[in-house]
Write a protein that holds these residues in place. Structure first.
Motif, PDB file in Angstrom:
ATOM      1  N   UNK B  82      23.401  16.191  22.249  1.00  0.00           N
ATOM      2  CA  UNK B  82      23.167  16.525  23.658  1.00  0.00           C
ATOM      3  C   UNK B  82      24.259  15.974  24.571  1.00  0.00           C
ATOM      4  N   UNK B  83      24.847  14.839  24.215  1.00  0.00           N
ATOM      5  CA  UNK B  83      25.915  14.252  25.032  1.00  0.00           C
ATOM      6  C   UNK B  83      27.180  15.096  25.028  1.00  0.00           C
ATOM      7  N   UNK B  84      27.266  16.060  24.124  1.00  0.00           N
ATOM      8  CA  UNK B  84      28.427  16.954  24.097  1.00  0.00           C
ATOM      9  C   UNK B  84      28.306  18.061  25.144  1.00  0.00           C
ATOM     10  N   UNK B  85      27.150  18.169  25.779  1.00  0.00           N
ATOM     11  CA  UNK B  85      26.940  19.205  26.794  1.00  0.00           C
ATOM     12  C   UNK B  85      27.909  18.996  27.953  1.00  0.00           C
ATOM     13  N   UNK B  86      28.703  20.007  28.212  1.00  0.00           N
ATOM     14  CA  UNK B  86      29.731  19.936  29.257  1.00  0.00           C
ATOM     15  C   UNK B  86      30.416  21.296  29.307  1.00  0.00           C
TER      16      UNK B  86
END
Lengths: 117, 113
Positions: B82-86
């Protein structure tokens, strides 16, 4: 790693006034810095290339008298939006690249959200 | 001048899957191509550079390919989180003579837990 500091992060100004945005390279010297503008949900558009000790190079369609660029030292470039109008409201971002061998990417500032009311 | 095309539609994937983003360019073949990550309200952050004579470049969970025949670069994130969301942007030199970059429109990636 290379750090580019940009201030202010947000600014609201009245139509007709001028706003200055600063871009500093904190741990490296930058003879060249780049100024971009980004409208919502659009990509970055290069506005101008800032050259230390000489005049900036503006991209086609960018008014040099409206967007004044000063690159007075190897670590500081400023962008002044003169006589701002609501259509100048945008996200302005600067970038630079340090000359460290092996470092090929450009470092960007955190951007300045300009709102002209 | 160079025209860069990235899928403007958001890419939604499940956590743990591999995300693949595409960057196509139309004119001259650049000496290199770069990928950046941009979070909302922030400046882009440099991720990877791949040169015209390199077919593939890796960095941790990231992999970039560069096909100068197809005029295309693919950007992969394996074991996505989820932290790759960008939003991911590809960038090319504005022309072969200078060091100015031109950016694609970016593709927004959403990784769902």
């Amino acid at each position: 790693g290379a750090v580019v500091s940009q201030h202010p992060s947000r600014v609201i100004c009245k139509s007709g006034t001028s706003v200055k945005i600063e871009c500093r390279s904190l741990d490296f010297q930058a003879t060249t810095m780049f100024w971009y503008r980004q409208f919502p949900k659009q990509s970055l558009m290069l506005m101008a290339t800032s050259n230390e000790g000489s005049k900036a190079t503006y991209e086609q369609g960018v008014e040099k008298d409206k967007f004044l660029i000063n690159h007075a030292s190897l670590t500081l470039s400023t962008l002044t939006v003169t006589s701002a109008h609501p259509e100048d409201s945008s996200f302005y971002i600067c970038s630079a690249r340090d000359g460290t061998p092996g470092n090929y990417g450009y470092t960007f500032g955190s951007g300045t959200r300009l709102t002209v009311v | 001048s160079q025209k860069i095309e990235q899928n403007s539609e958001a890419l939604n994937i499940q956590e743990g899957k591999t995300a693949t983003l595409t960057c196509n360019y139309t004119n001259y073949s650049p000496a290199y191509l770069q990928w950046y990550r941009q979070d909302p309200g922030r400046g882009p952050v440099f991720l990877l550079l791949i040169r015209e004579n390199e077919k593939e470049k890796r960095k941790e969970r990231l992999k970039v390919t560069f096909d100068t025949t197809l005029k295309q670069s693919l950007f992969h994130i394996t074991a996505s989180q989820p932290a790759d969301s960008a939003t991911y942007l590809c960038a090319l030199p504005l022309n072969n003579a200078g060091n100015m970059l031109t950016f694609g429109g970016g593709t927004r990636l959403m990784v769902k837990p």
